[in-house]
Design an enzyme around this catalytic site. Structure first.
Site, PDB file in Angstrom:
ATOM      1  CG  ASN A 174     -49.304  18.557 -13.900  1.00  0.00           C
ATOM      2  OD1 ASN A 174     -48.248  19.073 -13.312  1.00  0.00           O
ATOM      3  ND2 ASN A 174     -49.239  17.260 -13.677  1.00  0.00           N
ATOM      4  CE1 TYR A 178     -46.974  12.469 -11.193  1.00  0.00           C
ATOM      5  CE2 TYR A 178     -48.034  12.777 -13.140  1.00  0.00           C
ATOM      6  CZ  TYR A 178     -47.598  13.439 -11.969  1.00  0.00           C
ATOM      7  OH  TYR A 178     -47.806  14.931 -11.707  1.00  0.00           O
ATOM      8  CD1 TRP A 192     -50.396  11.068 -11.278  1.00  0.00           C
ATOM      9  CD2 TRP A 192     -52.508  10.711 -11.488  1.00  0.00           C
ATOM     10  NE1 TRP A 192     -51.002  11.345 -12.622  1.00  0.00           N
ATOM     11  CE2 TRP A 192     -52.151  11.239 -12.768  1.00  0.00           C
ATOM     12  CE3 TRP A 192     -54.006  10.188 -11.581  1.00  0.00           C
ATOM     13  CZ2 TRP A 192     -53.347  11.437 -13.985  1.00  0.00           C
ATOM     14  CZ3 TRP A 192     -54.960  10.271 -12.567  1.00  0.00           C
ATOM     15  CH2 TRP A 192     -54.332  10.998 -13.708  1.00  0.00           C
ATOM     16  CD  GLU A 240     -44.853  20.414 -16.338  1.00  0.00           C
ATOM     17  OE1 GLU A 240     -44.914  20.262 -15.192  1.00  0.00           O
ATOM     18  OE2 GLU A 240     -45.733  20.736 -16.944  1.00  0.00           O
ATOM     19  CG  ASP A 290     -39.284   3.854  -6.734  1.00  0.00           C
ATOM     20  OD1 ASP A 290     -39.262   4.943  -7.440  1.00  0.00           O
ATOM     21  OD2 ASP A 290     -40.528   3.776  -6.474  1.00  0.00           O
TER      22      ASP A 290
END
Length: 621
Positions: A174, A178, A192, A240, A290
């Site tokens: 994976n 993050y 996470w 990916e 954010d």
């Protein structure tokens, strides 16, 4: 399908390509990684400006590059296509390996199969990213120019990390993006979230009683950076590296880490190797400015121990900033729209197109157009979308007819006024919500709203009295507030208001007590001036009511639809009121309400003074 260009699959080659096209600036004078770089990059991306390379970053030997994918055109270049719409064509070609069982049918698939063969990564024995190695006490993350992006951030954050883990049970790879707050010279937080694959890997490692090996790539092929953000379907072998290889038309080069049994991008700029110990206590991470445009408040997350750093001999540190839209991530989101569209159409074939506008910061608003054939189809499609991967986080879904351009938000909102009667054509439900959503009724759980703005079938209309669908609206000229600067009687908190020609009323309210927005909405709904208005949007005092994008961004962030969107007067189908104000503890909201991201005024003045010293063009100031 011919590629529009060729460049080596790494950041520095991509930078040279952009510079040759006049899409990269160089700043050679000293600049601070503490807020100054953010302010420059923010101005450039919001004005559609070029990428920028800061060659002289105070306190670091390494340059910083920002905005590599900061326009639609540069995002397309990074993905290896002429236009982002071509992404949908490439993915559609990959998943459609039909042609029948005849010899000619099989032959017609050979070009597609050749592209599919480029999916597995290619292991190499040596790599540019391992030219320089720091081990043990040599590791010092402060030497890498990690940025502090916003004034209230808890520290510097790595904002473009490609975090690599393997499933401890299956070995499945994976890669995710993050954010990582630097905690010390050799530790960072690892953001996470509960729905992320990295969290599942950590939980499995805990059950097995072992540490979870982690590698973090910084840089590499821009196509891989994009792929780390993409909503990749859970198909065996599709990850990916595979997506990046398919986009580039060649197998992606990887190399084994020096101290971890993980494959990492051979052409990255930096690799951080280490582990997360699931037995350790989590650490406080944040605040962080954010992608919602608000700060994510401090919370507990795992700690990543960096035991080894490898890098190129002359690396460049790529970074991005997130915050109040539009930002660079809007173009990554648009690319993911195109990537995901064929898969969505495969499952929900009546979908014509969909769009996640910047004001919705990816998960707050999805507009979908459909080929409608039966009553209730809009709800069927919306609920189907809620079941597709990361679409489960969507908060508001607006469904329109196939002839409506989903990226034209003015047209979309006109359709909503003309074809969606509040109550009759709106449906509130519940489900998973992004954990970064600060307004939801619970952490990761809240209300959702479906708005059916399609042309109605007779079965959907019901009583003729409730339907004003398709009628031209002749809005009253005697506005509810006699003058724009005049406050509502007995409502001194109203600071500004604006009525649009297509049935919306925007209000900026300085909220000082519980229930204030509801009282305002009910007062307005009972007033004759509300007769031509279908949508009342109540915002906070920081919102510019003359900027629809600012209004919708604020409202969509600040509502839990089940709690904060009302059909007024009750049951009449006349007005939909949205309470986009901050929620108070007295209103049953127990979590802290985060502030909007605002850059420090002193930093703005300093950047203004240094703009020409840095050699930046006036047009982007």
């Amino acid at each position: 399908m011919a590629r529009p260009f060729q460049y080596s699959p790494d950041i520095q080659s991509f930078m040279r390509l952009l510079e040759s096209r006049g899409e990269l600036l160089r700043v050679r004078e000293p600049v601070s990684r503490d807020l100054e770089i953010t302010e420059v990059a923010d101005r450039l991306v919001k004005k559609g400006g070029p990428a920028v390379l800061f060659e002289n970053v105070k306190g670091s030997d390494y340059p910083v590059v920002m905005g590599l994918m900061g326009t639609r055109e540069r995002m397309a270049l990074a993905a290896g296509v002429r236009d982002l719409d071509e992404l949908a064509q490439k993915i559609r070609a990959l998943i459609d390996l039909g042609g029948g069982g005849s010899k000619f049918g099989l032959l017609s698939n050979l070009p597609k199969l050749k592209d599919a063969m480029n999916l597995p990564p290619r292991r190499v024995q040596s790599a540019p990213v391992q030219e320089v190695v720091w081990r043990g006490d040599e590791v010092d993350l402060s030497k890498i120019p990690v940025l502090k992006c916003w004034p209230e951030d808890g520290g510097p954050f790595v904002t473009l990390p490609l975090v690599i883990t393997n499933d401890p049970e299956t070995g499945e790879r994976n890669m995710g993006m993050y954010r990582m707050q630097v905690m010390s010279k050799n530790t960072t937080g690892m953001h996470w979230q509960r729905h992320k694959t990295g969290t599942r890997h950590l939980e499995k490692a805990k059950k097995l009683g072992q540490r979870l090996e982690v590698a973090v790539a910084i840089g590499g092929d821009p196509a891989l950076i994009y792929a780390a953000t993409a909503p990749i379907p859970p198909v065996p072998g599709l990850n990916e590296f595979a997506v990046a290889g398919y986009l580039r038309g060649q197998r992606y080069p990887v190399v084994r880490g020096l101290t971890v049994d993980l494959e990492v991008p051979a052409n990255a700029e930096f690799i951080l190797e280490g582990y997360v110990d699931p037995q350790e206590d989590w650490v406080v991470e944040g605040p962080f400015g954010d992608h919602t445009g608000f700060y994510t408040l401090p919370d507990l997350y795992p700690l990543f121990h960096v035991t080894c750093v490898t890098m190129r001999r002359n690396p460049v540190y790529p970074a991005t900033i997130v915050g109040r839209p539009p930002m660079e991530d809007a173009y990554l989101i648009e690319a993911s729209e195109r990537l995901f569209l064929p898969a969505a159409q495969l499952i929900i074939p009546e979908i014509v197109d969909y769009h996640m506008p910047p004001a919705g910061v990816a998960h707050n608003l999805v507009v979908v157009s459909i080929k409608k054939e039966f009553p209730g189809q809009a709800y069927k499609v919306a609920n189907g979308l809620f079941g597709l991967g990361q679409m489960m986080f969507a908060k508001v879904v607006v469904v329109v007819d196939e002839n409506v351009k989903v990226s034209d938000m003015d047209a979309v909102w006109r359709e909503v006024v003309q074809k969606a009667v509040p109550g009759r054509d709106t449906l509130t439900t519940r489900g998973p919500i992004d954990v970064l959503d600060h307004s939801s009724r619970g952490w990761g759980y809240g209300g959702k709203l479906i708005i059916d703005a399609t042309t109605k079938r007779p079965e959907e209309i019901g009583s003729p009295k409730s339907s004003r669908e398709g009628q031209a609206q002749d809005f009253a000229v005697d506005l509810f507030f006699p003058h724009p600067e005049t406050n509502l009687p007995d409502f001194p908190g109203v600071l500004a208001q604006r009525q649009t020609a297509d049935g919306y009323w925007f209000v900026a309210l300085q909220k000082t007590r519980p229930g204030q927005a509801r009282e305002l909405a009910e007062t307005f709904a009972a007033h004759p001036a509300a007769d031509g208005v279908r949508q009342l949007l109540i915002c906070d005092e920081q919102t510019d009511v003359n900027d629809p994008g600012d209004v919708w961004w604020t409202v969509l962030n600040n509502v839990d639809p089940e709690r904060d969107v009302w059909n007024l007067p009750e049951g009449t189908g006349g007005l939909l009121a949205w309470d986009g104000t901050r929620k108070l503890p007295e209103e049953g909201f127990v979590r802290p309400w985060p502030p909007k991201i605002v850059m420090d005024e002193a930093v703005k003045r300093r950047v203004d003074a240094l703009w020409h010293v840095w050699g930046l063009p006036e047009q982007w100031r």
